[in-house]
Design a protein around this motif. Structure first.
Motif, PDB file in Angstrom:
ATOM      1  N   ALA A  32       0.813  -1.269  -0.172  1.00 14.94           N
ATOM      2  CA  ALA A  32      -0.050   0.364  -0.079  1.00 14.94           C
ATOM      3  C   ALA A  32       1.011   1.422  -0.025  1.00 14.94           C
ATOM      4  CB  ALA A  32      -1.530   0.177   1.514  1.00 14.94           C
ATOM      5  N   ASP A  33       2.126   1.092   0.808  1.00 10.96           N
ATOM      6  CA  ASP A  33       2.696   2.678   0.327  1.00 10.96           C
ATOM      7  C   ASP A  33       3.837   2.639  -0.693  1.00 10.96           C
ATOM      8  OD1 ASP A  33       4.568   1.362   4.037  1.00 10.96           O
ATOM      9  OD2 ASP A  33       2.529   2.659   3.380  1.00 10.96           O
ATOM     10  N   PHE A  34       3.842   1.785  -1.163  1.00  8.20           N
ATOM     11  CA  PHE A  34       4.573   1.435  -2.159  1.00  8.20           C
ATOM     12  C   PHE A  34       3.169   2.329  -3.457  1.00  8.20           C
ATOM     13  CE2 PHE A  34       6.415  -0.703  -6.234  1.00  8.20           C
ATOM     14  CZ  PHE A  34       7.471   0.229  -6.473  1.00  8.20           C
ATOM     15  N   GLN A  35       2.073   1.728  -3.423  1.00  8.76           N
ATOM     16  CA  GLN A  35       1.163   1.937  -4.771  1.00  8.76           C
ATOM     17  C   GLN A  35       0.940   3.420  -4.093  1.00  8.76           C
ATOM     18  OE1 GLN A  35       0.227   0.990  -6.420  1.00  8.76           O
ATOM     19  NE2 GLN A  35       1.089  -1.830  -5.978  1.00  8.76           N
ATOM     20  N   ARG A  36       0.941   3.826  -3.095  1.00 10.10           N
ATOM     21  CA  ARG A  36       0.987   5.180  -3.263  1.00 10.10           C
ATOM     22  C   ARG A  36       2.428   6.341  -3.260  1.00 10.10           C
ATOM     23  NH1 ARG A  36       1.566   5.897   2.632  1.00 10.10           N
ATOM     24  NH2 ARG A  36       0.034   4.991   3.291  1.00 10.10           N
ATOM     25  N   GLU A  37       3.414   5.339  -2.747  1.00 12.16           N
ATOM     26  CA  GLU A  37       4.240   5.979  -3.868  1.00 12.16           C
ATOM     27  C   GLU A  37       4.609   6.762  -5.126  1.00 12.16           C
ATOM     28  OE1 GLU A  37       8.186   4.543  -2.843  1.00 12.16           O
ATOM     29  OE2 GLU A  37       9.525   6.034  -4.058  1.00 12.16           O
ATOM     30  N   ILE A  38       3.757   5.696  -5.874  1.00 12.43           N
ATOM     31  CA  ILE A  38       4.076   5.487  -7.611  1.00 12.43           C
ATOM     32  C   ILE A  38       2.161   6.462  -7.468  1.00 12.43           C
ATOM     33  CG2 ILE A  38       2.575   4.222  -9.261  1.00 12.43           C
ATOM     34  CD1 ILE A  38       3.530   1.328  -7.917  1.00 12.43           C
ATOM     35  N   GLN A  39       1.548   6.401  -6.753  1.00 16.37           N
ATOM     36  CA  GLN A  39      -0.025   7.901  -7.561  1.00 16.37           C
ATOM     37  C   GLN A  39       1.205   8.535  -7.337  1.00 16.37           C
ATOM     38  OE1 GLN A  39      -2.764   7.318  -7.466  1.00 16.37           O
ATOM     39  NE2 GLN A  39      -2.999   9.366  -8.028  1.00 16.37           N
TER      40      GLN A  39
END
Ligand SMILES: CC(C)(Nc1nc(-c2c[nH]c3ncc(Cl)cc23)ncc1F)C(=O)NCC(F)(F)F
Length: 276
Positions: A57-64
């Motif tokens: 989820a943290d990585f998805q947020r970084e990508i977002q």
């Protein structure tokens, strides 16, 4: 929906070398070479290190986050690569050939003049101003997270800890202390884990100190403040120093006309000055 050009096929992504380890992932230098003739682009590919405490989820947020940023002074998002085999997503970014600011300063310290340091400082300032306009707080602004695109251009990178300030609030409070060193943290971030645009400005002041120390490891804030105090009581030690109005000493090579004040208001002054 991802625009078509955002998706990179893993089979054309050729790993060349490991660039480094970031907040919770590793970043590789790759060539995206669909034609198989080495004419493809060099790219920096970040992959979530599954064993680290950070989640997908943290990585998805970084990508977002990084895919929403369009600024000359922020490392560019190129797309994502769904790696079927390992069920993981990879973040594809532009590759900056000159590497991180720390390494660049170690190599080119002799011929980087004050003007160039101020140019780099103003570019970081403009990148942070843009980030603030998007209501993002970087939370890990430090010379190690600045990349060098050319001899006259630096960019802010590593948005692994970046958070959005909610509309009705002035700051973001994190639940557990992160891994990034507290020497770049503003007092309220050290004592209450509160992060805001103002705490980013404080970190910018520390980056100015690093810049005008030519990122000299011996003058590194960690070495300056806490090299002799064991890490557990480090936060208390640092807070007491800051409460007694101790601040990082002005770097010896810093020319008098660029007197850096690391107390907050001067940071804002420098921030405003450099951005206008
Ligand atoms: C974890 C990683 C790889 N570290 C390094 N990146 C690059 C490096 C060199 N060129 C690059 N081009 C793009 C990117 Cl994302 C990284 C690099 N060079 C040295 C690094 F230690 C990184 O991302 N650091 C944060 C950053 F410095 F980027 F803010």
């Amino acid at each position: 929906k991802k625009q078509q050009q955002d998706v990179f096929e893993e089979r054309y992504l050729r790993c060349i070398s490991i660039l480094g380890k970031g907040n919770f992932g590793s970043v590789e230098l790759c060539r995206y070479d669909p034609w198989g003739d080495n004419t493809g682009d060099l790219v920096a590919v970040k992959e979530l290190q599954s064993n680290k405490q950070a989640t997908m989820a943290d990585f998805q947020r970084e990508i977002q986050t990084i895919s929403s940023l369009h600024c000359d002074y922020i490392v560019k998002y190129k797309g994502i690569c769904y790696s079927a085999g390992r069920l993981s997503t990879k973040l594809v970014m532009e590759y900056l050939p000159y590497g991180s600011l720390i390494g660049y300063m170690e190599k080119h310290r002799q011929n980087v003049c004050t003007r160039r340091l101020l140019l780099f400082a103003s570019q970081i300032c403009k990148g942070m101003e843009y980030l603030q306009s998007m209501r993002y707080v970087h939370r890990d602004l430090a010379a190690r997270n600045i990349l060098v695109a050319s001899d006259t251009l630096v960019k802010i990178a590593d948005f692994g800890l970046t958070k959005i300030i909610p509309v009705d609030k002035e700051y973001y409070r994190v639940t557990q202390p992160g891994e990034s060193p507290i020497f770049w943290y503003a007092p309220e971030s050290v004592s209450e884990l509160k992060f805001s645009h103002k705490s980013d400005v404080w970190s910018f002041g520390i980056v100015l100190h690093e810049l005008f120390s030519y990122c000299d490891i011996s003058r590194n804030p960690k070495r300056k403040i806490g090299s002799y105090v064991q890490s557990s009581s480090m936060a208390i030690h640092l807070l007491n120093l800051l409460k007694d109005n101790w601040r990082l000493p002005m770097p010896s090579q810093c020319p008098p006309k660029v007197k850096i004040k690391t107390d907050f208001y001067m940071n804002v002054f420098v921030w405003v000055t450099l951005t206008n």
